[in-house]
Design a protein around this motif. Structure first.
Motif, PDB file in Angstrom:
ATOM      1  N   ALA A  89       0.832  -1.214   0.000  1.00 11.07           N
ATOM      2  CA  ALA A  89       0.000   0.000   0.000  1.00 11.07           C
ATOM      3  C   ALA A  89       0.861   1.256   0.000  1.00 11.07           C
ATOM      4  O   ALA A  89       0.558   2.242  -0.701  1.00 11.07           O
ATOM      5  N   LEU A  90       1.957   1.233   0.764  1.00 12.91           N
ATOM      6  CA  LEU A  90       2.844   2.395   0.811  1.00 12.91           C
ATOM      7  C   LEU A  90       3.518   2.603  -0.546  1.00 12.91           C
ATOM      8  O   LEU A  90       3.635   3.738  -1.033  1.00 12.91           O
ATOM      9  N   GLY A  91       3.964   1.515  -1.176  1.00 12.39           N
ATOM     10  CA  GLY A  91       4.545   1.617  -2.515  1.00 12.39           C
ATOM     11  C   GLY A  91       3.551   2.175  -3.509  1.00 12.39           C
ATOM     12  O   GLY A  91       3.884   3.051  -4.329  1.00 12.39           O
ATOM     13  N   SER A  92       2.292   1.717  -3.447  1.00  6.99           N
ATOM     14  CA  SER A  92       1.240   2.227  -4.333  1.00  6.99           C
ATOM     15  C   SER A  92       1.013   3.719  -4.121  1.00  6.99           C
ATOM     16  O   SER A  92       0.900   4.478  -5.083  1.00  6.99           O
ATOM     17  N   ALA A  93       0.946   4.127  -2.854  1.00  2.51           N
ATOM     18  CA  ALA A  93       0.705   5.540  -2.546  1.00  2.51           C
ATOM     19  C   ALA A  93       1.813   6.423  -3.110  1.00  2.51           C
ATOM     20  O   ALA A  93       1.542   7.449  -3.749  1.00  2.51           O
ATOM     21  N   TYR A 114      -1.390   7.419 -16.939  1.00  9.76           N
ATOM     22  CA  TYR A 114      -1.492   6.244 -16.069  1.00  9.76           C
ATOM     23  C   TYR A 114      -2.894   6.060 -15.490  1.00  9.76           C
ATOM     24  O   TYR A 114      -3.310   4.934 -15.240  1.00  9.76           O
ATOM     25  N   PHE A 115      -3.595   7.169 -15.211  1.00 10.92           N
ATOM     26  CA  PHE A 115      -4.889   7.069 -14.546  1.00 10.92           C
ATOM     27  C   PHE A 115      -5.978   6.677 -15.539  1.00 10.92           C
ATOM     28  O   PHE A 115      -6.253   7.415 -16.483  1.00 10.92           O
ATOM     29  N   PRO A 116      -6.626   5.530 -15.340  1.00 10.14           N
ATOM     30  CA  PRO A 116      -7.691   5.115 -16.254  1.00 10.14           C
ATOM     31  C   PRO A 116      -8.968   5.928 -16.046  1.00 10.14           C
ATOM     32  O   PRO A 116      -9.213   6.448 -14.948  1.00 10.14           O
ATOM     33  N   ASN A 117      -9.753   6.066 -17.109  1.00  6.64           N
ATOM     34  CA  ASN A 117     -11.044   6.774 -17.058  1.00  6.64           C
ATOM     35  C   ASN A 117     -10.904   8.202 -16.544  1.00  6.64           C
ATOM     36  O   ASN A 117     -11.784   8.716 -15.842  1.00  6.64           O
ATOM     37  N   THR A 118      -9.785   8.822 -16.859  1.00 10.85           N
ATOM     38  CA  THR A 118      -9.560  10.207 -16.435  1.00 10.85           C
ATOM     39  C   THR A 118      -9.077  11.017 -17.627  1.00 10.85           C
ATOM     40  O   THR A 118      -8.069  10.674 -18.251  1.00 10.85           O
ATOM     41  N   LYS A 129      -9.993  14.733  -6.739  1.00 12.17           N
ATOM     42  CA  LYS A 129     -10.408  14.324  -5.402  1.00 12.17           C
ATOM     43  C   LYS A 129     -10.478  12.806  -5.298  1.00 12.17           C
ATOM     44  O   LYS A 129     -10.068  12.220  -4.281  1.00 12.17           O
ATOM     45  N   ARG A 130     -10.964  12.156  -6.351  1.00 15.57           N
ATOM     46  CA  ARG A 130     -11.041  10.690  -6.345  1.00 15.57           C
ATOM     47  C   ARG A 130      -9.644  10.077  -6.232  1.00 15.57           C
ATOM     48  O   ARG A 130      -9.417   9.144  -5.451  1.00 15.57           O
ATOM     49  N   ILE A 131      -8.695  10.635  -6.991  1.00 11.42           N
ATOM     50  CA  ILE A 131      -7.320  10.129  -6.965  1.00 11.42           C
ATOM     51  C   ILE A 131      -6.683  10.378  -5.594  1.00 11.42           C
ATOM     52  O   ILE A 131      -6.037   9.498  -5.023  1.00 11.42           O
ATOM     53  N   VAL A 132      -6.890  11.588  -5.051  1.00 11.47           N
ATOM     54  CA  VAL A 132      -6.315  11.945  -3.749  1.00 11.47           C
ATOM     55  C   VAL A 132      -6.867  11.047  -2.649  1.00 11.47           C
ATOM     56  O   VAL A 132      -6.114  10.573  -1.777  1.00 11.47           O
ATOM     57  N   ASN A 133      -8.174  10.791  -2.671  1.00  9.37           N
ATOM     58  CA  ASN A 133      -8.781   9.929  -1.647  1.00  9.37           C
ATOM     59  C   ASN A 133      -8.242   8.499  -1.734  1.00  9.37           C
ATOM     60  O   ASN A 133      -8.036   7.831  -0.712  1.00  9.37           O
ATOM     61  N   GLU A 134      -8.007   8.038  -2.954  1.00 11.06           N
ATOM     62  CA  GLU A 134      -7.432   6.708  -3.157  1.00 11.06           C
ATOM     63  C   GLU A 134      -6.027   6.638  -2.550  1.00 11.06           C
ATOM     64  O   GLU A 134      -5.670   5.668  -1.889  1.00 11.06           O
ATOM     65  N   ILE A 135      -5.253   7.707  -2.757  1.00  7.13           N
ATOM     66  CA  ILE A 135      -3.894   7.762  -2.209  1.00  7.13           C
ATOM     67  C   ILE A 135      -3.923   7.832  -0.682  1.00  7.13           C
ATOM     68  O   ILE A 135      -3.132   7.162  -0.002  1.00  7.13           O
ATOM     69  N   LYS A 136      -4.841   8.623  -0.132  1.00  7.45           N
ATOM     70  CA  LYS A 136      -4.945   8.742   1.327  1.00  7.45           C
ATOM     71  C   LYS A 136      -5.241   7.390   1.969  1.00  7.45           C
ATOM     72  O   LYS A 136      -4.690   7.061   3.042  1.00  7.45           O
ATOM     73  N   LEU A 167       3.837  16.218   0.145  1.00  7.79           N
ATOM     74  CA  LEU A 167       3.658  16.458  -1.289  1.00  7.79           C
ATOM     75  C   LEU A 167       2.194  16.274  -1.679  1.00  7.79           C
ATOM     76  O   LEU A 167       1.642  17.057  -2.469  1.00  7.79           O
ATOM     77  N   LEU A 168       1.536  15.270  -1.122  1.00 10.84           N
ATOM     78  CA  LEU A 168       0.122  15.056  -1.411  1.00 10.84           C
ATOM     79  C   LEU A 168      -0.724  16.224  -0.915  1.00 10.84           C
ATOM     80  O   LEU A 168      -1.666  16.653  -1.598  1.00 10.84           O
ATOM     81  N   GLN A 169      -0.389  16.763   0.256  1.00  6.45           N
ATOM     82  CA  GLN A 169      -1.114  17.918   0.776  1.00  6.45           C
ATOM     83  C   GLN A 169      -1.001  19.106  -0.169  1.00  6.45           C
ATOM     84  O   GLN A 169      -1.974  19.839  -0.396  1.00  6.45           O
ATOM     85  N   LYS A 170       0.193  19.306  -0.740  1.00  5.32           N
ATOM     86  CA  LYS A 170       0.383  20.404  -1.693  1.00  5.32           C
ATOM     87  C   LYS A 170      -0.419  20.146  -2.968  1.00  5.32           C
ATOM     88  O   LYS A 170      -1.025  21.061  -3.524  1.00  5.32           O
TER      89      LYS A 170
END
Length: 266
Positions: A89-93, A114-118, A129-136, A167-170
């Motif tokens: 999970a950490l590697g994915s994030a 890389y992001f599908p359906n985007t 927001k969808r991508i950020v929530n997935e990363i969180k 970096l994600l927060q930024k």
């Protein structure tokens, strides 16, 4: 593959890897998955389905977390099994944050998404927001494993976690169109903050001054350690605490070296 099989290579990087591979008993299927994702980068431009997306991330990031975990637990199979989901999970994030940060370079210079359906040409706040929530969600799972790592590995992984979280927060606070048009990064002075920890609130105005006073909050460190050094000199002179002298002198010498290097040259 030859380096792993022969247990030696004239290439110093491959030789170091095969040594690590054998020393920490890294499963070969992790290496195969990594090389498969690297080959994808040579030809594949678009990841249209979530299965393709997950396959690439597994090989380019998740298995890196798993290989590192093999090193961290040093042969403890039970610990490896306990932490492998959080390592993945950490590697994915980390990889997804890289995708989001490098959106402009990947899309404009490499013609890669890389992001599908985007729709990256018109990245909107909902998609971001969808991508950020997935990363969180991935970061949360990753953190649950960091706190269970062996002590000698915990600090380094946690520092990387803090950097990527910053970096994600930024990225989260940056408008989606700006992410598409520029590369978001963490300023150097904030990177220093990640290493200085909770005392960064005192040290940060040495790197980015937010007032007009000649006195910096960072100078509190000099005052504190000067007082400690003087107390140790006093104890070394007037009490039986004779090693107050070498301790006091050590702090004094460090303070002078720190001042010359960090204040004069940096």
């Amino acid at each position: 593959k030859h380096a792993i099989t022969d247990r030696i290579s004239l290439n110093p990087i491959l030789n170091a890897f095969q040594h690590t591979y054998h020393t920490y008993d890294i499963p070969f299927h992790l290496v195969e998955s990594f090389m498969n994702s690297m080959r994808m980068d040579l030809t594949k431009k678009t990841y249209e389905t979530f299965d393709e997306y997950r396959e690439y991330i597994y090989g380019s990031a998740d298995v890196v977390g798993l290989m590192c975990l093999c090193v961290f637990v040093h042969g403890d199979k039970e610990k490896y099994e306990e932490l492998k989901e959080s390592a993945m999970a950490l590697g994915s994030a980390f990889q997804k944050i890289n995708f989001l940060r490098d959106l402009k370079a990947d899309y404009e210079h490499l013609d890669r998404t890389y992001f599908p359906n985007t729709n990256l040409t018109e990245l909107d706040e909902i998609s971001k927001k969808r991508i950020v929530n997935e990363i969180k969600a991935d970061l949360a799972v990753g953190y649950s494993g960091i706190i269970k790592l062996p002590e000698q590995a915990k600090f380094g992984v946690y520092t990387a976690y803090r950097y990527y979280k910053k970096l994600l927060q930024k990225l989260q606070g940056t408008p989606s169109l700006e992410i598409k048009n520029t590369r978001i990064r963490v300023p150097n002075y904030q990177k220093f903050g990640l290493l200085h920890g909770f005392l960064w609130s005192l040290h940060k105005d040495h790197h980015k001054k937010d007032h007009d006073s000649w006195f910096e909050r960072n100078d509190a460190f000099f005052i504190f350690y000067a007082v400690v050094s003087m107390i140790l000199f006093y104890l070394g002179n007037y009490t039986s605490f004779w090693y107050g002298w070498p301790l006091g002198f050590g702090i004094l010498a460090y303070g002078i070296a720190y001042f010359l290097v960090h204040d004069i040259f940096i």
